[in-house]
Design a protein around this motif. Structure first.
Motif, mmCIF file in Angstrom:
data_model
loop_
_atom_site.group_PDB
_atom_site.id
_atom_site.type_symbol
_atom_site.label_atom_id
_atom_site.label_comp_id
_atom_site.label_asym_id
_atom_site.label_seq_id
_atom_site.Cartn_x
_atom_site.Cartn_y
_atom_site.Cartn_z
ATOM 1 N N ALA A 119 1.200 -1.605 0.086
ATOM 2 C CA ALA A 119 0.193 0.465 -0.121
ATOM 3 C C ALA A 119 0.719 1.533 -0.126
ATOM 4 C CB ALA A 119 -0.940 0.111 1.007
ATOM 5 N N LEU A 120 0.548 2.287 -0.664
ATOM 6 C CA LEU A 120 1.689 3.298 -0.424
ATOM 7 C C LEU A 120 0.310 4.763 0.211
ATOM 8 C CD1 LEU A 120 3.450 5.614 -1.675
ATOM 9 C CD2 LEU A 120 1.155 5.478 -4.387
ATOM 10 N N THR A 121 0.767 5.155 0.868
ATOM 11 C CA THR A 121 -0.068 5.825 1.540
ATOM 12 C C THR A 121 0.263 7.559 1.208
ATOM 13 O OG1 THR A 121 0.415 4.850 3.791
ATOM 14 C CG2 THR A 121 -0.688 7.549 4.040
ATOM 15 N N VAL A 122 -0.756 8.238 -0.034
ATOM 16 C CA VAL A 122 -1.221 9.931 -0.425
ATOM 17 C C VAL A 122 -1.588 10.308 0.698
ATOM 18 C CG1 VAL A 122 -1.821 10.772 -1.991
ATOM 19 C CG2 VAL A 122 -1.490 8.785 -2.325
ATOM 20 N N LYS A 123 -0.726 11.210 1.220
ATOM 21 C CA LYS A 123 -1.291 12.236 2.383
ATOM 22 C C LYS A 123 -0.538 13.783 1.894
ATOM 23 C CE LYS A 123 -0.005 13.884 6.882
ATOM 24 N NZ LYS A 123 0.926 13.528 7.949
ATOM 25 N N VAL A 124 -1.932 14.709 2.009
ATOM 26 C CA VAL A 124 -1.869 16.056 1.753
ATOM 27 C C VAL A 124 -3.114 16.881 2.863
ATOM 28 C CG1 VAL A 124 -4.358 15.750 0.629
ATOM 29 C CG2 VAL A 124 -2.355 17.897 -0.160
ATOM 30 N N ASP A 125 -2.189 18.062 3.247
ATOM 31 C CA ASP A 125 -2.120 18.315 4.215
ATOM 32 C C ASP A 125 -2.929 20.158 3.444
ATOM 33 O OD1 ASP A 125 -1.768 17.505 6.739
ATOM 34 O OD2 ASP A 125 0.474 18.134 5.627
ATOM 35 N N LEU A 126 -3.923 20.232 3.574
ATOM 36 C CA LEU A 126 -4.722 21.511 3.465
ATOM 37 C C LEU A 126 -5.173 22.646 4.180
ATOM 38 C CD1 LEU A 126 -7.737 19.174 0.870
ATOM 39 C CD2 LEU A 126 -4.789 20.508 -0.481
ATOM 40 N N GLN A 127 -5.631 23.786 3.291
ATOM 41 C CA GLN A 127 -5.750 25.011 3.727
ATOM 42 C C GLN A 127 -6.259 26.320 3.433
ATOM 43 O OE1 GLN A 127 -3.083 26.520 6.715
ATOM 44 N NE2 GLN A 127 -3.958 28.026 6.904
ATOM 45 N N ALA A 128 -8.118 26.862 3.543
ATOM 46 C CA ALA A 128 -7.942 27.933 2.565
ATOM 47 C C ALA A 128 -8.444 28.767 3.469
ATOM 48 C CB ALA A 128 -9.377 27.904 1.659
ATOM 49 N N ASP A 129 -8.918 29.892 3.106
ATOM 50 C CA ASP A 129 -8.669 31.456 4.024
ATOM 51 C C ASP A 129 -10.248 31.853 3.921
ATOM 52 O OD1 ASP A 129 -5.828 32.240 4.078
ATOM 53 O OD2 ASP A 129 -6.268 32.999 2.252
ATOM 54 N N THR A 130 -10.991 30.421 3.659
ATOM 55 C CA THR A 130 -12.382 30.912 3.996
ATOM 56 C C THR A 130 -13.019 28.812 4.134
ATOM 57 O OG1 THR A 130 -14.687 31.937 2.724
ATOM 58 C CG2 THR A 130 -13.255 30.449 1.506
ATOM 59 N N ASP A 131 -14.046 28.968 4.611
ATOM 60 C CA ASP A 131 -14.516 27.405 4.598
ATOM 61 C C ASP A 131 -15.444 27.276 3.627
ATOM 62 O OD1 ASP A 131 -15.053 28.335 7.601
ATOM 63 O OD2 ASP A 131 -16.956 28.070 7.735
ATOM 64 N N THR A 168 -5.692 17.189 7.228
ATOM 65 C CA THR A 168 -4.661 16.015 6.678
ATOM 66 C C THR A 168 -6.336 15.355 6.768
ATOM 67 O OG1 THR A 168 -3.385 16.584 7.969
ATOM 68 C CG2 THR A 168 -3.017 14.408 6.823
ATOM 69 N N PHE A 169 -5.619 14.691 4.509
ATOM 70 C CA PHE A 169 -7.029 13.976 4.549
ATOM 71 C C PHE A 169 -5.398 12.707 3.961
ATOM 72 C CE2 PHE A 169 -8.816 17.925 3.815
ATOM 73 C CZ PHE A 169 -10.373 17.785 3.563
ATOM 74 N N GLU A 170 -6.089 11.655 3.482
ATOM 75 C CA GLU A 170 -4.946 10.631 3.355
ATOM 76 C C GLU A 170 -5.731 9.440 3.786
ATOM 77 O OE1 GLU A 170 -2.065 7.985 6.612
ATOM 78 O OE2 GLU A 170 -2.602 10.340 7.210
ATOM 79 N N LYS A 171 -4.692 8.597 2.588
ATOM 80 C CA LYS A 171 -5.610 6.787 2.079
ATOM 81 C C LYS A 171 -4.427 6.144 1.898
ATOM 82 C CE LYS A 171 -8.161 5.010 -2.271
ATOM 83 N NZ LYS A 171 -8.598 5.535 -3.570
ATOM 84 N N ALA A 172 -5.545 5.414 1.940
ATOM 85 C CA ALA A 172 -3.881 3.857 1.778
ATOM 86 C C ALA A 172 -3.976 3.613 0.103
ATOM 87 C CB ALA A 172 -3.272 2.881 2.250
ATOM 88 N N HIS A 173 -3.326 3.514 -0.793
ATOM 89 C CA HIS A 173 -3.636 2.622 -1.842
ATOM 90 C C HIS A 173 -3.290 2.071 -1.765
ATOM 91 C CE1 HIS A 173 -4.131 3.517 -6.383
ATOM 92 N NE2 HIS A 173 -3.774 3.108 -6.417
ATOM 93 N N LYS A 174 -4.081 1.055 -2.587
ATOM 94 C CA LYS A 174 -3.548 -0.618 -2.528
ATOM 95 C C LYS A 174 -3.029 -0.480 -4.307
ATOM 96 C CE LYS A 174 -7.001 -3.121 0.624
ATOM 97 N NZ LYS A 174 -7.499 -3.828 0.662
ATOM 98 N N LEU A 175 -1.755 -1.083 -4.494
ATOM 99 C CA LEU A 175 -1.130 -0.225 -5.063
ATOM 100 C C LEU A 175 -1.005 -2.575 -5.855
ATOM 101 C CD1 LEU A 175 2.316 0.936 -3.931
ATOM 102 C CD2 LEU A 175 0.627 1.616 -5.547
ATOM 103 N N LYS A 176 -1.729 -2.765 -6.472
ATOM 104 C CA LYS A 176 -2.020 -4.313 -6.629
ATOM 105 C C LYS A 176 -1.799 -4.400 -8.521
ATOM 106 C CE LYS A 176 -7.152 -4.471 -5.790
ATOM 107 N NZ LYS A 176 -8.384 -4.639 -5.926
ATOM 108 N N GLY A 177 -0.675 -5.309 -8.038
ATOM 109 C CA GLY A 177 -0.105 -5.453 -9.310
ATOM 110 C C GLY A 177 -0.679 -6.213 -10.763
ATOM 111 N N ASN A 178 -1.740 -6.463 -10.213
ATOM 112 C CA ASN A 178 -2.554 -6.639 -11.669
ATOM 113 C C ASN A 178 -4.294 -6.276 -11.342
ATOM 114 O OD1 ASN A 178 -0.790 -8.653 -13.590
ATOM 115 N ND2 ASN A 178 -0.097 -9.508 -11.816
#
Length: 208
Positions: A119-131, A168-178
């Motif tokens: 599994a590949l962990t994709v993690k991104v931190d986001l921020q905005a100046d308004t809701d 923070t938004f995060e997901k474990a992406h499964k790296l399926k070979g086939n």
């Protein structure tokens, strides 16, 4: 609905103008049975691959008519616009309540290397100046033999940003070979994160 879909996956493609069937879909969209409304939504998704503006306009008209329950029509709208959303279509995103005009700062965190079959962990931190309601997707660019590349969009998460508060938004992406739709090969794979259809960050992972 199924018999007139322009891109029905389990039958021969039909060649009639997809807009000829609008009167049929106008009737069927108000059905109270999920297997019917699912077919209508899939049909709209087919049409949206060629004419997303027409689909957005029709869904908006159906909402004004009020012949379908709001909760069911909201489900149909999300299902019908899934390809348009992946393509970052502004009208589709707006209909779902996601704004493209609000700047979002992003920091993408990826491992330098990842193993096919794990599994590949994709993690991104986001921020905005308004809701801001956010739909976070990522595009994976595949390395192919001979230097060719391919690309596929994956869902990460949806959520709500509070003004000035990092999230923070995060997901474990499964790296399926086939997998059934593609095969992974060793080499550099690019990842681009998009928020509400706008590219906000990108990085590279070496698959082994």
């Amino acid at each position: 609905s199924e018999g007139t879909r322009p891109k029905l996956p389990w039958a021969k493609a039909i060649t009639i103008d997809p807009h000829v069937v609008w009167p049929l879909l106008d009737t069927l969209h108000a059905d109270k049975t999920r297997f019917v409304t699912r077919s209508v939504a899939n049909h709209l998704n087919d049409i949206a691959k060629a004419d997303p503006e027409a689909v957005v306009a029709r869904l908006s008209a159906w909402a004004e008519e009020g012949r379908q329950a709001p909760k069911e029509l909201a489900w149909m709208t999300r299902h019908a616009l899934r390809t348009a959303v992946k393509d970052g279509h502004a009208g589709a995103l707006a209909l779902l309540g996601y704004r493209r005009d609000v700047p979002v700062t992003a920091r993408l965190t990826l491992p330098g290397k990842a193993q096919i079959g794990e599994a590949l962990t994709v993690k991104v931190d986001l921020q905005a100046d308004t809701d801001l309601a956010v739909m976070v997707d990522y595009r994976l660019r595949f390395a192919r033999p001979g230097g060719r590349t391919g690309e596929k969009v994956f869902k990460l998460k949806t959520g709500q940003l509070k003004a000035g508060v990092p999230q923070t938004f995060e997901k474990a992406h499964k790296l399926k070979g086939n997998a059934t739709t593609f095969t992974l090969h060793p080499g550099p794979h690019g990842i681009t994160v998009q928020v509400n259809g706008v590219d906000v960050a990108e990085g590279t992972v070496e698959l082994q």
